[in-house]
Design an enzyme around this catalytic site. Structure first.
Site, PDB file in Angstrom:
ATOM      1  N   CYS A  99       5.707  -2.489   3.354  1.00 24.14           N
ATOM      2  CA  CYS A  99       5.090  -3.796   3.590  1.00 24.14           C
ATOM      3  C   CYS A  99       5.154  -4.734   2.388  1.00 24.14           C
ATOM      4  CB  CYS A  99       3.641  -3.604   4.005  1.00 24.14           C
ATOM      5  SG  CYS A  99       3.472  -2.572   5.477  1.00 24.14           S
ATOM      6  N   HIS A 392       2.501  -9.521  11.174  1.00 28.30           N
ATOM      7  CA  HIS A 392       3.053  -8.850  10.000  1.00 28.30           C
ATOM      8  C   HIS A 392       4.450  -8.302  10.262  1.00 28.30           C
ATOM      9  CE1 HIS A 392       3.518  -6.345   6.541  1.00 28.30           C
ATOM     10  NE2 HIS A 392       3.057  -5.223   7.081  1.00 28.30           N
ATOM     11  N   CYS A 422      -0.951  -3.897   0.140  1.00 29.27           N
ATOM     12  CA  CYS A 422      -0.764  -2.450   0.188  1.00 29.27           C
ATOM     13  C   CYS A 422       0.547  -2.183   0.909  1.00 29.27           C
ATOM     14  CB  CYS A 422      -1.922  -1.790   0.938  1.00 29.27           C
ATOM     15  SG  CYS A 422      -2.076  -2.365   2.650  1.00 29.27           S
TER      16      CYS A 422
END
Length: 436
Positions: A99, A392, A422
């Site tokens: 991510c 996302h 994160c």
């Protein structure tokens, strides 16, 4: 505090981010259904270059990322160069840091700028959760390899006879950590229980995210940084993120059942970020190169930090680890920041990291620091909403956050902003940005 490590070239130039752009973000299997990540990347880079009016040969490097990779296009960066009319001699390679992938792409271009090997480059990422590499079972894969080497029909039939019906079922991409078998939502549940984060707190943060994002769109704050897209059959434009629920109420969130720990959990689909399709990119160059081209940068990259922790328990604490390091390298404290933007993978993960940033005990006993990083002022935190609302697309989120934060800093007259995320594998990333 250790000595600050300024990000400058050998000539003393700052690392400028001159422009940024993204596609609208779309929930899985909606507006971008059937559009692979490589095409989303081409869309955003092509439009970014067209808007910037920078000479095509001025871009010397493109670093791009994709988390859910497609076997037919393993180097998405090079395919974007070849598919957007960029100079074919433009260096291009792909990166992946889960991510935090476009954080890594930005860091890599910055390092090339500091080394003096380039003067301008593009960094970004794209992902599609609607176009996925659907695999086959290990048993079928092994048989197919053996069949390819078999010489007779009888040998091939013998090999196929070993298969069971279940071996023929398609295998979707794994949603769990390779090393632990834990899903991201399982880790979010761990964190909610470890740090005493209630369902009500998680729902409130998710509701806040959607309300802020809806307000940002309504006030026109995102219009300049989000392009309008057209997809087959090219009849209707897609111009705004389609996950934002501005009309939702807290009562709506309370209706959903836990998605991971069905009996005792608090993490739901509503207080988690959804699977999303989209792409984002930024143009970076040395400060002197920007002046040569007559460009006013959006802002500058002041520092960055990447960290890693164990994956078995509460592994999504990357922001609590990387934020103090990025601030230290920038020569700043939490109080110096105008904006603080954290990737909202889950409301539980976000709230846990906010809690630990203000914890003296965590700073002393875990980080080995004399004092807490600092409480995050709610007036500075995710002021335009976050990933729970926008969505996302894994590799695109960092570039979205960077562009969004720099535009908001400019609207506020400048200052410092920190963006942090994160990532799977216990990874964390943080970057300090500066706008004038």
């Amino acid at each position: 505090m250790r000595q600050a490590l300024p990000l400058v070239t050998r000539q003393g130039d700052r690392i400028a981010i001159v422009s940024g752009l993204r596609t609208p973000f779309a929930r899985q299997a909606t507006a971008f259904h059937g559009i692979p990540a490589v095409d989303l990347g081409k869309m955003v880079v092509g439009e970014l270059l067209a808007r910037s009016e920078i000479p095509a040969d001025a871009i010397e490097q493109l670093v791009f990322g994709q988390v859910v990779q497609m076997p037919e296009a393993p180097n998405i960066a090079r395919e974007i160069v070849l598919g957007t009319g960029m100079n074919v001699h433009t260096d291009a390679y792909s990166v992946s840091r889960a991510c935090a992938t476009s954080f890594q792409a930005v860091a890599n271009v910055a390092e090339s700028l500091m080394a003096g090997t380039i003067r301008a480059g593009i960094a970004g990422g794209a992902d599609s959760s609607s176009v996925l590499p659907i695999g086959v079972s290990k048993a079928l894969a092994r048989v197919l390899v053996d069949v390819n080497k078999a010489r007779t029909t009888r040998q091939r039939l013998t090999l196929f006879s070993r298969l069971r019906l279940r071996d023929l079922l398609p295998v979707p991409p794994a949603v769990a950590e390779y090393s632990t078998g834990l899903r991201m939502g399982d880790t979010a549940e761990q964190m909610a229980k470890t740090y005493g984060i209630t369902r009500e707190q998680q729902d409130a943060l998710a509701h806040r995210s959607h309300q802020r994002a809806a307000q940002a769109w309504a006030e026109g704050k995102l219009a300049e940084e989000v392009m309008t897209t057209y997809v087959p059959p090219y009849k209707n434009p897609f111009a705004e993120d389609n996950n934002i629920r501005g009309a939702s109420t807290l009562a709506d969130y309370a209706k959903l059942r836990p998605a991971f720990d069905r009996k005792h959990g608090s993490v739901t689909a509503a207080n988690s970020t959804p699977l999303t399709d989209g792409a984002a990119a930024v143009i970076m160059m040395t400060e002197s190169r920007a002046k040569e081209l007559g460009l006013r940068p959006l802002g500058y990259l002041r520092s960055y930090a990447f960290t890693a922790i164990d994956v078995w328990q509460d592994m999504l604490l990357g922001p609590a680890w990387s934020t103090p390091l990025a601030l230290e390298r920038a020569g700043l404290t939490m109080a110096d920041l105008t904006l603080f933007d954290m990737h909202e993978a889950f409301a539980a993960q976000t709230l846990a990291n906010l809690q630990l940033l203000g914890s003296e005990r965590f700073a002393r006993e875990v980080l080995g620091r004399a004092q807490a990083t600092g409480e995050v002022d709610d007036a500075k935190f995710n002021v335009l909403g976050g990933s729970i609302a926008y969505g996302h697309p894994f590799a695109a989120t960092g570039a979205r956050m960077i562009t969004q934060t720099l535009h908001e800093l400019r609207r506020r007259g400048g200052g410092f902003g920190l963006v942090t995320a994160c990532a799977a594998g216990g990874l964390g990333a943080a970057m300090v940005l500066e706008a004038e």
